[in-house]
Design a protein around this motif. Structure first.
Motif, short mmCIF file in Angstrom:
data_model
loop_
_atom_site.label_atom_id
_atom_site.label_comp_id
_atom_site.label_asym_id
_atom_site.label_seq_id
_atom_site.Cartn_x
_atom_site.Cartn_y
_atom_site.Cartn_z
N ALA A 65 -48.53 -47.12 21.15
CA ALA A 65 -49.57 -46.74 20.20
C ALA A 65 -48.96 -46.33 18.86
O ALA A 65 -49.49 -46.67 17.79
CB ALA A 65 -50.41 -45.60 20.76
N ARG A 66 -47.83 -45.64 18.89
CA ARG A 66 -47.19 -45.21 17.65
C ARG A 66 -46.65 -46.42 16.86
O ARG A 66 -46.79 -46.49 15.64
CB ARG A 66 -46.05 -44.24 17.97
CG ARG A 66 -45.32 -43.74 16.77
CD ARG A 66 -46.23 -42.91 15.88
NE ARG A 66 -45.46 -42.44 14.73
CZ ARG A 66 -45.86 -42.52 13.48
NH1 ARG A 66 -47.03 -43.01 13.19
NH2 ARG A 66 -45.10 -42.10 12.51
N ILE A 67 -46.06 -47.38 17.57
CA ILE A 67 -45.56 -48.59 16.92
C ILE A 67 -46.73 -49.36 16.30
O ILE A 67 -46.65 -49.83 15.18
CB ILE A 67 -44.76 -49.45 17.91
CG1 ILE A 67 -43.44 -48.75 18.23
CG2 ILE A 67 -44.52 -50.85 17.37
CD1 ILE A 67 -42.66 -49.37 19.36
N ARG B 35 -31.73 -39.70 19.52
CA ARG B 35 -32.00 -38.28 19.72
C ARG B 35 -32.74 -37.64 18.55
O ARG B 35 -33.29 -36.56 18.66
CB ARG B 35 -30.74 -37.52 20.04
CG ARG B 35 -29.82 -37.27 18.87
CD ARG B 35 -28.66 -36.42 19.28
NE ARG B 35 -27.88 -37.16 20.24
CZ ARG B 35 -26.58 -37.14 20.35
NH1 ARG B 35 -25.88 -36.40 19.55
NH2 ARG B 35 -25.94 -37.84 21.24
N LYS B 36 -32.76 -38.32 17.41
CA LYS B 36 -33.52 -37.84 16.25
C LYS B 36 -34.96 -38.33 16.30
O LYS B 36 -35.69 -38.20 15.33
CB LYS B 36 -32.87 -38.31 14.95
CG LYS B 36 -31.50 -37.72 14.70
CD LYS B 36 -30.95 -38.25 13.40
CE LYS B 36 -29.57 -37.73 13.14
NZ LYS B 36 -29.02 -38.30 11.89
N HIS B 37 -35.36 -38.93 17.42
CA HIS B 37 -36.71 -39.48 17.61
C HIS B 37 -37.00 -40.62 16.64
O HIS B 37 -38.12 -40.75 16.15
CB HIS B 37 -37.78 -38.40 17.49
CG HIS B 37 -37.68 -37.35 18.54
ND1 HIS B 37 -38.50 -37.31 19.62
CD2 HIS B 37 -36.83 -36.30 18.68
CE1 HIS B 37 -38.17 -36.29 20.39
NE2 HIS B 37 -37.17 -35.66 19.83
N GLU B 38 -35.99 -41.45 16.36
CA GLU B 38 -36.16 -42.58 15.46
C GLU B 38 -36.06 -43.88 16.26
O GLU B 38 -35.26 -43.99 17.18
CB GLU B 38 -35.05 -42.61 14.40
CG GLU B 38 -35.06 -41.41 13.49
CD GLU B 38 -33.80 -41.32 12.65
OE1 GLU B 38 -33.90 -40.79 11.53
OE2 GLU B 38 -32.73 -41.74 13.11
N LYS C 67 -39.48 -42.38 12.27
CA LYS C 67 -39.57 -41.26 13.20
C LYS C 67 -40.82 -41.38 14.06
O LYS C 67 -41.88 -41.73 13.55
CB LYS C 67 -39.60 -39.96 12.42
CG LYS C 67 -39.19 -38.77 13.20
CD LYS C 67 -38.56 -37.77 12.25
CE LYS C 67 -37.97 -36.63 12.99
NZ LYS C 67 -36.59 -36.74 13.27
N VAL C 68 -40.67 -41.13 15.35
CA VAL C 68 -41.81 -41.11 16.27
C VAL C 68 -41.80 -39.79 17.02
O VAL C 68 -40.77 -39.36 17.53
CB VAL C 68 -41.76 -42.30 17.26
CG1 VAL C 68 -42.04 -43.61 16.58
CG2 VAL C 68 -40.44 -42.39 17.99
N ASP C 69 -42.93 -39.12 17.02
CA ASP C 69 -43.05 -37.86 17.75
C ASP C 69 -43.63 -38.16 19.11
O ASP C 69 -44.80 -38.51 19.24
CB ASP C 69 -43.95 -36.89 16.98
CG ASP C 69 -43.34 -36.49 15.64
OD1 ASP C 69 -42.12 -36.32 15.59
OD2 ASP C 69 -44.09 -36.37 14.66
N LEU C 70 -42.79 -38.02 20.12
CA LEU C 70 -43.21 -38.35 21.48
C LEU C 70 -42.94 -37.17 22.40
O LEU C 70 -41.96 -36.45 22.24
CB LEU C 70 -42.43 -39.56 21.99
CG LEU C 70 -42.52 -40.83 21.16
CD1 LEU C 70 -41.54 -41.85 21.67
CD2 LEU C 70 -43.93 -41.37 21.24
N SER C 71 -43.81 -37.01 23.38
CA SER C 71 -43.59 -35.95 24.36
C SER C 71 -42.63 -36.41 25.45
O SER C 71 -41.87 -35.62 25.98
CB SER C 71 -44.92 -35.51 24.97
OG SER C 71 -45.56 -36.61 25.58
N SER C 72 -42.65 -37.70 25.77
CA SER C 72 -41.73 -38.19 26.80
C SER C 72 -41.18 -39.56 26.42
O SER C 72 -41.92 -40.46 26.04
CB SER C 72 -42.44 -38.28 28.15
OG SER C 72 -43.44 -39.27 28.11
N TYR C 73 -39.89 -39.66 26.50
CA TYR C 73 -39.18 -40.92 26.29
C TYR C 73 -37.79 -40.72 26.86
O TYR C 73 -37.36 -39.59 27.12
CB TYR C 73 -39.13 -41.31 24.82
CG TYR C 73 -38.16 -40.50 24.00
CD1 TYR C 73 -36.89 -40.98 23.73
CD2 TYR C 73 -38.48 -39.23 23.54
CE1 TYR C 73 -35.98 -40.23 23.01
CE2 TYR C 73 -37.59 -38.49 22.82
CZ TYR C 73 -36.34 -38.98 22.56
OH TYR C 73 -35.45 -38.23 21.85
#
Length: 112
Positions: A35-37, A63-66, A91-97
């Motif tokens: 969804a973020r992509i 690790r920088k959520h990129e 940058k993507v803000d995700l709760s789980s990856y």
């Protein structure tokens, strides 16, 4: 000179193909990541010439959520460039990856 260039391109394709065949298992991205992509890509207007073009995008999330694009498999160099421009190091803000996990996502450009 031209023969050397062709040999280098052929060698690069061979290495890429063998790495792809023997590469690590890839996972489907989570729905949240997909969804973020999608939201990153839908904000941008693609050229009319890219409509109906497809690409398989292989990437990781660092690790920088990129998003870090590894490879893009497409017949269109213009589409590859556009995807890299719009997604690479965003940058993507995700709760789980899974950090460092290789994901692959198919992308198709549709006319609006």
């Amino acid at each position: 000179m031209r023969k050397i260039s062709l040999m280098l391109i052929a060698a690069a394709l061979l290495v890429t193909g063998s790495m792809r065949a023997n590469g690590p298992e890839t996972e489907k991205p989570t729905k949240q990541l997909t969804a973020r992509i999608w939201s990153l890509l839908k904000k941008n207007v693609f050229d009319v010439e890219l409509v109906d073009q497809t690409a398989d995008v292989r990437f990781i999330v660092n690790r920088k959520h990129e998003i870090v694009i590894l490879t893009i498999d497409s017949d269109s160099e213009a589409l590859e460039y556009a995807i890299k421009l719009k997604l690479n190091y965003k940058k993507v803000d995700l709760s789980s990856y899974k950090e460092g996990e290789t994901y692959i996502i198919p992308i198709r450009v549709v006319g609006g």
